[in-house]
Design a protein around this motif. Structure first.
Motif, PDB file in Angstrom:
ATOM      1  N   GLU A 143       0.863  -1.189   0.000  1.00  0.00           N
ATOM      2  CA  GLU A 143       0.000   0.000   0.000  1.00  0.00           C
ATOM      3  C   GLU A 143       0.900   1.238   0.000  1.00  0.00           C
ATOM      4  N   GLY A 144       0.292   2.412  -0.195  1.00  0.00           N
ATOM      5  CA  GLY A 144       1.095   3.602  -0.431  1.00  0.00           C
ATOM      6  C   GLY A 144       1.150   4.629   0.686  1.00  0.00           C
ATOM      7  N   THR A 145       0.293   4.490   1.691  1.00  0.00           N
ATOM      8  CA  THR A 145       0.198   5.549   2.698  1.00  0.00           C
ATOM      9  C   THR A 145       1.419   5.584   3.629  1.00  0.00           C
ATOM     10  N   ALA A 146       1.821   4.407   4.128  1.00  0.00           N
ATOM     11  CA  ALA A 146       2.999   4.378   5.005  1.00  0.00           C
ATOM     12  C   ALA A 146       4.248   4.889   4.261  1.00  0.00           C
ATOM     13  N   PHE A 148       1.551  -4.649  -4.269  1.00  0.00           N
ATOM     14  CA  PHE A 148       1.722  -6.104  -4.261  1.00  0.00           C
ATOM     15  C   PHE A 148       1.149  -6.722  -2.996  1.00  0.00           C
ATOM     16  N   ARG A 149       0.231  -7.664  -3.154  1.00  0.00           N
ATOM     17  CA  ARG A 149      -0.294  -8.396  -2.001  1.00  0.00           C
ATOM     18  C   ARG A 149      -0.470  -9.849  -2.402  1.00  0.00           C
ATOM     19  N   HIS A 150       0.012 -10.742  -1.538  1.00  0.00           N
ATOM     20  CA  HIS A 150      -0.101 -12.161  -1.835  1.00  0.00           C
ATOM     21  C   HIS A 150      -1.472 -12.649  -1.392  1.00  0.00           C
ATOM     22  N   GLU A 151      -2.500 -12.299  -2.201  1.00  0.00           N
ATOM     23  CA  GLU A 151      -3.873 -12.694  -1.898  1.00  0.00           C
ATOM     24  C   GLU A 151      -4.277 -13.810  -2.845  1.00  0.00           C
ATOM     25  N   ARG A 152      -5.388 -14.478  -2.532  1.00  0.00           N
ATOM     26  CA  ARG A 152      -5.884 -15.496  -3.454  1.00  0.00           C
ATOM     27  C   ARG A 152      -6.509 -14.783  -4.648  1.00  0.00           C
ATOM     28  N   HIS A 212      -2.880  -2.077  -9.311  1.00  0.00           N
ATOM     29  CA  HIS A 212      -2.460  -0.677  -9.445  1.00  0.00           C
ATOM     30  C   HIS A 212      -3.442   0.240  -8.740  1.00  0.00           C
ATOM     31  N   GLN A 213      -2.896   1.180  -8.020  1.00  0.00           N
ATOM     32  CA  GLN A 213      -3.752   2.136  -7.310  1.00  0.00           C
ATOM     33  C   GLN A 213      -3.457   3.550  -7.792  1.00  0.00           C
ATOM     34  N   ILE A 214      -4.507   4.393  -7.713  1.00  0.00           N
ATOM     35  CA  ILE A 214      -4.287   5.828  -7.718  1.00  0.00           C
ATOM     36  C   ILE A 214      -4.765   6.300  -6.353  1.00  0.00           C
ATOM     37  N   GLY A 215      -4.155   7.337  -5.824  1.00  0.00           N
ATOM     38  CA  GLY A 215      -4.583   7.758  -4.500  1.00  0.00           C
ATOM     39  C   GLY A 215      -4.145   9.166  -4.177  1.00  0.00           C
ATOM     40  N   VAL A 216      -4.748   9.717  -3.130  1.00  0.00           N
ATOM     41  CA  VAL A 216      -4.360  11.055  -2.663  1.00  0.00           C
ATOM     42  C   VAL A 216      -4.161  11.017  -1.149  1.00  0.00           C
ATOM     43  N   GLU A 217      -3.306  11.901  -0.669  1.00  0.00           N
ATOM     44  CA  GLU A 217      -3.106  12.064   0.767  1.00  0.00           C
ATOM     45  C   GLU A 217      -3.029  13.568   1.051  1.00  0.00           C
ATOM     46  N   ASP A 261      -4.528  -0.897  10.221  1.00  0.00           N
ATOM     47  CA  ASP A 261      -4.658  -0.449  11.615  1.00  0.00           C
ATOM     48  C   ASP A 261      -4.551   1.058  11.813  1.00  0.00           C
ATOM     49  N   TYR A 262      -4.072   1.786  10.798  1.00  0.00           N
ATOM     50  CA  TYR A 262      -3.754   3.193  11.076  1.00  0.00           C
ATOM     51  C   TYR A 262      -4.960   4.130  11.100  1.00  0.00           C
ATOM     52  N   TYR A 263      -6.138   3.627  10.762  1.00  0.00           N
ATOM     53  CA  TYR A 263      -7.272   4.548  10.660  1.00  0.00           C
ATOM     54  C   TYR A 263      -7.784   5.059  12.002  1.00  0.00           C
ATOM     55  N   THR A 264      -8.175   6.336  12.001  1.00  0.00           N
ATOM     56  CA  THR A 264      -8.812   6.997  13.145  1.00  0.00           C
ATOM     57  C   THR A 264      -9.946   7.843  12.573  1.00  0.00           C
ATOM     58  N   SER A 310     -16.222  -5.665  -4.272  1.00  0.00           N
ATOM     59  CA  SER A 310     -17.077  -4.570  -4.744  1.00  0.00           C
ATOM     60  C   SER A 310     -16.518  -3.187  -4.457  1.00  0.00           C
ATOM     61  N   GLU A 311     -15.415  -3.087  -3.698  1.00  0.00           N
ATOM     62  CA  GLU A 311     -14.907  -1.752  -3.376  1.00  0.00           C
ATOM     63  C   GLU A 311     -14.003  -1.230  -4.492  1.00  0.00           C
ATOM     64  N   VAL A 312     -14.378  -0.093  -5.079  1.00  0.00           N
ATOM     65  CA  VAL A 312     -13.484   0.510  -6.076  1.00  0.00           C
ATOM     66  C   VAL A 312     -12.393   1.337  -5.400  1.00  0.00           C
ATOM     67  N   GLY A 313     -12.740   1.933  -4.260  1.00  0.00           N
ATOM     68  CA  GLY A 313     -11.725   2.735  -3.580  1.00  0.00           C
ATOM     69  C   GLY A 313     -12.185   3.082  -2.185  1.00  0.00           C
ATOM     70  N   GLY A 314     -11.216   3.391  -1.336  1.00  0.00           N
ATOM     71  CA  GLY A 314     -11.588   3.750   0.023  1.00  0.00           C
ATOM     72  C   GLY A 314     -10.399   4.276   0.794  1.00  0.00           C
ATOM     73  N   ALA A 317      -7.701   4.066  -4.820  1.00  0.00           N
ATOM     74  CA  ALA A 317      -8.679   3.329  -5.625  1.00  0.00           C
ATOM     75  C   ALA A 317      -7.924   2.374  -6.533  1.00  0.00           C
ATOM     76  N   GLY A 318      -8.510   1.206  -6.767  1.00  0.00           N
ATOM     77  CA  GLY A 318      -7.867   0.209  -7.620  1.00  0.00           C
ATOM     78  C   GLY A 318      -8.186   0.484  -9.079  1.00  0.00           C
ATOM     79  N   ILE A 319      -7.144   0.653  -9.882  1.00  0.00           N
ATOM     80  CA  ILE A 319      -7.366   0.934 -11.315  1.00  0.00           C
ATOM     81  C   ILE A 319      -8.074  -0.251 -11.986  1.00  0.00           C
ATOM     82  N   GLU A 320      -7.685  -1.484 -11.633  1.00  0.00           N
ATOM     83  CA  GLU A 320      -8.332  -2.655 -12.256  1.00  0.00           C
ATOM     84  C   GLU A 320      -9.817  -2.695 -11.901  1.00  0.00           C
ATOM     85  N   ARG A 321     -10.142  -2.355 -10.648  1.00  0.00           N
ATOM     86  CA  ARG A 321     -11.560  -2.366 -10.239  1.00  0.00           C
ATOM     87  C   ARG A 321     -12.337  -1.304 -11.001  1.00  0.00           C
ATOM     88  N   ILE A 322     -11.719  -0.128 -11.203  1.00  0.00           N
ATOM     89  CA  ILE A 322     -12.394   0.934 -11.964  1.00  0.00           C
ATOM     90  C   ILE A 322     -12.662   0.441 -13.390  1.00  0.00           C
TER      91      ILE A 322
HETATM   92  P1  HAM Z   1      -7.032  -0.522   0.649  1.00  0.00           P
HETATM   93  O1  HAM Z   1      -8.470  -0.496   1.004  1.00  0.00           O
HETATM   94  O2  HAM Z   1      -6.222  -1.654   1.165  1.00  0.00           O
HETATM   95  O3  HAM Z   1      -6.439   0.868   1.132  1.00  0.00           O
HETATM   96  O4  HAM Z   1      -6.874  -0.489  -0.921  1.00  0.00           O
HETATM   97  C1  HAM Z   1      -7.474   0.544  -1.681  1.00  0.00           C
HETATM   98  C2  HAM Z   1      -8.036  -0.007  -2.978  1.00  0.00           C
HETATM   99  O5  HAM Z   1      -7.052  -0.765  -3.686  1.00  0.00           O
HETATM  100  C3  HAM Z   1      -9.197  -0.986  -2.792  1.00  0.00           C
HETATM  101  O6  HAM Z   1     -10.406  -0.279  -2.648  1.00  0.00           O
HETATM  102  C4  HAM Z   1      -9.158  -1.757  -4.098  1.00  0.00           C
HETATM  103  O7  HAM Z   1      -9.831  -1.026  -5.118  1.00  0.00           O
HETATM  104  C5  HAM Z   1      -7.675  -1.793  -4.439  1.00  0.00           C
HETATM  105  N1  HAM Z   1      -7.089  -3.096  -4.071  1.00  0.00           N
HETATM  106  C6  HAM Z   1      -6.640  -3.487  -2.864  1.00  0.00           C
HETATM  107  N2  HAM Z   1      -6.148  -4.740  -2.910  1.00  0.00           N
HETATM  108  C7  HAM Z   1      -6.283  -5.172  -4.188  1.00  0.00           C
HETATM  109  C8  HAM Z   1      -5.965  -6.375  -4.898  1.00  0.00           C
HETATM  110  N3  HAM Z   1      -5.371  -7.399  -4.309  1.00  0.00           N
HETATM  111  N4  HAM Z   1      -6.252  -6.442  -6.235  1.00  0.00           N
HETATM  112  C9  HAM Z   1      -6.839  -5.394  -6.856  1.00  0.00           C
HETATM  113  N5  HAM Z   1      -7.148  -4.235  -6.243  1.00  0.00           N
HETATM  114  C10 HAM Z   1      -6.895  -4.115  -4.931  1.00  0.00           C
HETATM  115  C11 HAM Z   1      -5.146   1.253   1.013  1.00  0.00           C
HETATM  116  O8  HAM Z   1      -4.327   0.689   0.344  1.00  0.00           O
HETATM  117  C12 HAM Z   1      -4.859   2.542   1.728  1.00  0.00           C
HETATM  118  N6  HAM Z   1      -3.431   2.886   1.549  1.00  0.00           N
HETATM  119  C13 HAM Z   1      -5.765   3.659   1.223  1.00  0.00           C
HETATM  120  C14 HAM Z   1      -5.526   4.948   1.919  1.00  0.00           C
HETATM  121  C15 HAM Z   1      -4.808   5.992   1.450  1.00  0.00           C
HETATM  122  N7  HAM Z   1      -5.952   5.275   3.113  1.00  0.00           N
HETATM  123  C16 HAM Z   1      -5.517   6.485   3.420  1.00  0.00           C
HETATM  124  N8  HAM Z   1      -4.824   6.942   2.428  1.00  0.00           N
END
Ligand code: HAM
Length: 411
Positions: A83-86, A113-117, A127-132, A262-265, A280-284, A307-312
């Protein structure tokens, strides 16, 4: 012979016809962010493992199960970023961005990169796009970043999007709430599924997602975190809601919303698109007011999302589209090939898209190829110095002065 190599499980190639849709998402995103004064940032594809262990949280699924971790030749433990926030908070501290005018508003795009099923919408390299927005606890920032994702999805034309909103409060009030929830679960232990019963102490929030009827019944009367917010947390959440209402951004309060980091408040949110099925989550995203301090910096409130580019792209159901060409310059004979190449270069310099044959096709083959690549017009160069302009839609063909090709083609 077929190659015995394939892209690794959970990864995929982006072929040229798919690259265009992706590029559009990134381009529109960069425009939306730039209009609001967010600046681009890029961080490395791998970081110290400890950054994610401390930042994302030691007991999260991401850290426990999903990280691609390896040792480099110097024996350091590195991890492909999940993920990109840390990483961005690390960069904020490393480059002394706390000395800049606050908040620092950043955006990013890239592979994670996440080792998910693997399944539809879930990959091991995605791939993500995101803002902070780092350095403010104002509810205005919450409303602004949520508005940016809402605007982006609307501008891209993503259908059926819903916004779910929640608040986790401060870590202290969350601890209090979790004790209350555990007490409720213990009081009703007999009606819970075995799964939930075994996890009362470890992860009581999970009970909200349970499928079995008994647990669901117990959860109907369970205390929710949103109801248990007090003082400044409740005020902050009320202000965020009022700002979203004023901006005409529709949302649903989801008192059971939880996120896997864990970092959310305080504020958390999720944009879902029902058409996407299980993933179903496109972004969060949400607030992470304690993260920078946890990484060794001064107390620095912040909020963002990804937000996940592939999900979009899945939600858009986009056909792999090829863009057409303004022109194809055909050579009626081999002698005209170098002229065709020079003329195509001239057209390109004038801003048109133009191609020539590079494979030795005869004139008929060139016209067929021009049609295949979606050329709107073909300029055919003849040996006697004349030229014909063919409109590929109507099939009409007329003689033109090759010296006036640029004007004829509207350059
Ligand atoms: P996250 O909810 O883990 O948040 O991921 C954000 C988005 O990345 C998800 O809504 C989804 O669209 C996409 N995504 C996550 N995992 C996968 C996967 N294995 N394959 C395809 N798409 C995926 C974060 O990563 C936080 N850093 C977001 C954030 C930024 N919070 C605060 N600032």
């Amino acid at each position: 012979m077929a190659s015995k190599f394939q892209a690794p499980r959970g990864t995929f190639d982006v072929l040229p016809e798919q690259a265009r849709g992706r590029a559009r998402v990134q381009r529109v995103a960069a425009e939306v962010f730039a209009r609001a004064g967010y600046e681009p940032i890029a961080t490395p594809a791998f970081e110290d493992t400890e950054l994610f262990v401390r930042g994302v949280g030691r007991s999260t699924d991401i850290v426990v199960k999903e990280m691609f971790t390896f040792e480099d030749k110097g024996g350091r433990s590195l991890t492909l970023r999940p993920e990109g926030t840390a990483p961005i908070c690390r960069a904020y501290l490393e480059h002394g961005m706390q000395k800049l005018a606050q908040p620092v508003k950043l955006f990013y795009a890239g592979p994670f990169f996440r080792h998910e099923r693997p399944q539809a919408g879930r990959y091991r390299q995605f791939h993500q796009i995101g803002v902070e927005a780092i350095g403010t606890d104002s509810p205005l920032a919450d409303a602004e970043v949520i508005g940016l994702l809402s605007d982006l999805l609307a501008e891209l034309g993503v259908p059926g999007v819903e916004l779910r909103l929640g608040s986790l409060g401060s870590p202290e009030s969350r601890r209090g709430y979790l004790e209350e929830l555990k007490a409720h679960l213990r009081d009703n232990e007999g009606d819970l599924s075995q799964d939930v019963r075994e996890r009362i102490e470890i992860n009581p929030l999970r009970a909200f997602d349970a499928d079995d009827v008994g647990t669901q019944e117990v959860m109907r009367t369970a205390p929710t975190i949103v109801e248990s917010l007090d003082g400044e947390d409740a005020e902050h959440f009320a202000e965020v809601r009022a700002l979203l209402d004023a901006a005409g951004i529709a949302y649903e309060i989801d008192p059971t919303l939880v996120r896997g980091l864990d970092y959310y408040t305080r504020t958390i949110f999720s944009f879902v698109c029902e058409g996407l099925g299980a993933q179903s989550e496109v972004g969060g995203g949400g607030r992470y007011d304690g993260l920078i301090e946890q990484l060794g910096g001064p107390p620095t409130p912040a909020i963002g999302w990804a937000a996940g580019i592939e999900r979009i792209l899945l939600a858009l159901g986009e056909e792999d589209a090829r863009e057409g060409r303004d022109a194809f310059v055909a050579a009626a004979t081999d002698e005209q090939r170098h002229r065709a190449l020079a003329l195509a270069a001239e057209l390109r310099n004038a801003g048109l898209s133009a191609e020539v044959d590079l494979a030795g096709r005869g004139l008929k083959g060139q016209l067929k190829h021009a049609d295949r690549i979606g050329a709107r017009r073909v300029l055919i160069l003849d040996d006697d110095g004349t030229a014909q302009l063919r409109d590929m839609d109507s099939g009409e063909q007329r003689p033109v002065d090759p010296g006036r090709a640029l004007e004829e083609l509207g350059a």
